[in-house]
Design a protein around this motif. Structure first.
Motif, PDB file in Angstrom:
ATOM      1  N   LYS A 119      37.474  38.311  43.198  1.00 33.64           N
ATOM      2  CA  LYS A 119      37.779  37.021  42.585  1.00 33.64           C
ATOM      3  C   LYS A 119      36.556  36.106  42.480  1.00 33.64           C
ATOM      4  O   LYS A 119      36.583  35.136  41.726  1.00 33.64           O
ATOM      5  N   HIS A 120      35.516  36.422  43.225  1.00 28.40           N
ATOM      6  CA  HIS A 120      34.302  35.609  43.149  1.00 28.40           C
ATOM      7  C   HIS A 120      33.427  35.989  41.953  1.00 28.40           C
ATOM      8  O   HIS A 120      32.549  35.219  41.555  1.00 28.40           O
ATOM      9  N   TYR A 121      33.664  37.159  41.379  1.00 30.45           N
ATOM     10  CA  TYR A 121      32.782  37.649  40.324  1.00 30.45           C
ATOM     11  C   TYR A 121      33.510  37.999  39.027  1.00 30.45           C
ATOM     12  O   TYR A 121      32.871  38.189  38.004  1.00 30.45           O
ATOM     13  N   LYS A 123      36.196  36.062  37.088  1.00 33.05           N
ATOM     14  CA  LYS A 123      36.861  34.766  37.166  1.00 33.05           C
ATOM     15  C   LYS A 123      37.641  34.453  35.903  1.00 33.05           C
ATOM     16  O   LYS A 123      37.116  34.539  34.794  1.00 33.05           O
ATOM     17  N   SER A 126      39.548  28.351  34.090  1.00 31.68           N
ATOM     18  CA  SER A 126      40.579  27.450  34.606  1.00 31.68           C
ATOM     19  C   SER A 126      40.542  26.059  33.988  1.00 31.68           C
ATOM     20  O   SER A 126      41.459  25.265  34.200  1.00 31.68           O
ATOM     21  N   ASP A 166      39.384  38.960  33.788  1.00 37.20           N
ATOM     22  CA  ASP A 166      40.536  39.248  34.635  1.00 37.20           C
ATOM     23  C   ASP A 166      40.836  40.740  34.553  1.00 37.20           C
ATOM     24  O   ASP A 166      40.610  41.370  33.512  1.00 37.20           O
TER      25      ASP A 166
END
Length: 326
Positions: A119-121, A123, A126, A166
């Motif tokens: 999830k850090h790479y 993304k 948002s 994603d």
């Protein structure tokens, strides 16, 4: 007497513990391979491996092989070699003294550690500003306004720089793509708030107010322009997946690992793909021109599955076509 002394000396020699043999410089790929040879084998430069990727597995302990410690850097290189080749023998051969059983354990350990950083790479945008940047990039590239593309094989969303935004790996291959999408986070997110963004899918998905598919039988000039722009924009995911599989050949083969490890391998390869897109500026990227020369759109025909489109969604798409392609 002299023979007895010699015998005692020989026994003492046998009883002395044999010193452990640690990996020498010529057995360390960082020292043994040239920069180009290293890059071809591990898909990253030595600097990126040491300065960036190694930090992602800082929680990994030293593995052992017959009592010999295997430091995290060599565990990382072993896993990277497997991702690039999908071959346990090659992975163990490039780093001497590691047998295939140990390689299997290392791949499981490293993949789990890297997958935890996913999830850090990878993304999901948002904010409205992030969506706006993506839309402008796609419009500049393909003249498809206010759109970016998604593809469902796993559940993957791709940006204009051929990076993953994603990825969800949880459904068996027997499930239909449209079924997977209906239960996805992306479907819920865009159903509630699209920020003006439209997703693109092929004819295997139902047309929705935020998900535009190609027209089956375009008859007018605007409809033909729309179909051409839709397909050109959508095909970036095919190039992304092609590059992803060439970069990490393990994705092109049938993985024989445990199911949980297979999921972690796929997620890890998506993370590493994004990092390669960022750091591997000299990669031989599969260009759009090369793609079109090999067949382009004809290689990915629109499916003809009979899916009942929503009347409101069809009307929304028709209005969009008239507004942007007339």
């Amino acid at each position: 007497m002299e023979e007895f002394i010699e015998f005692i000396d020989f026994v003492q020699y046998l009883e002395e513990p044999t010193p452990k043999r640690y990996l020498r410089d010529f057995e360390n790929p960082l020292d043994f391979f040239s920069d180009l040879e290293f890059y071809k084998r591990y898909r990253f430069s030595k600097e990126t491996v040491i300065d960036v990727l190694l930090d992602l597995i800082s929680n990994i302990s030293y593995s052992t092989n017959r009592g010999l410690p295997i430091p995290p850097i060599l565990q990382l290189l072993t896993a990277l070699r497997f991702y690039a080749s999908s071959n346990f023998q090659i992975s163990s051969g490039d780093i001497r003294g590691i047998n295939q059983a140990t390689v299997s354990r290392i791949i499981k350990r490293v993949s789990k550690s890297l997958a935890s950083q996913f999830k850090h790479y990878v993304k999901f945008p948002s904010t409205a500003e992030e969506w706006s940047i993506i839309q402008k990039q796609f419009y500049k590239m393909y003249k498809m306004p206010a759109m970016y593309y998604f593809h469902l094989s796993c559940i993957a969303i791709c940006g204009p720089s051929m990076e993953f935004l994603d990825l969800v790996v949880r459904w068996p291959g027997s499930y239909h793509d449209s079924f997977i999408f209906n239960g996805s986070y992306a479907n819920r997110f865009f159903s509630e708030n699209t920020n003006g963004v439209k997703l693109l899918g092929d004819g295997g998905y139902p047309c929705k107010a935020y998900l535009y598919t190609p027209l089956r039988n375009p008859t007018t000039a605007p409809e033909r322009k729309y179909n051409k722009a839709q397909i050109r924009t959508r095909n970036i995911i095919e190039r992304t997946f092609g590059l992803w599989k060439r970069r990490f050949s393990c994705l092109r083969r049938s993985l024989a690992n445990a199911p949980e490890t297979i999921v972690n391998i796929i997620i890890t390869c998506a993370l590493l793909h994004n990092m390669a897109q960022k750091y591997n500026t000299h990669d031989n990227i599969y260009s759009e021109e090369e793609y079109e020369e090999e067949g382009g759109e004809d290689r990915f025909p629109i499916p003809v599955e009979d899916i009942q489109n929503n009347i409101i969604a069809d009307a929304t798409r028709s209005a969009y076509i008239l507004r942007h392609f007339s």
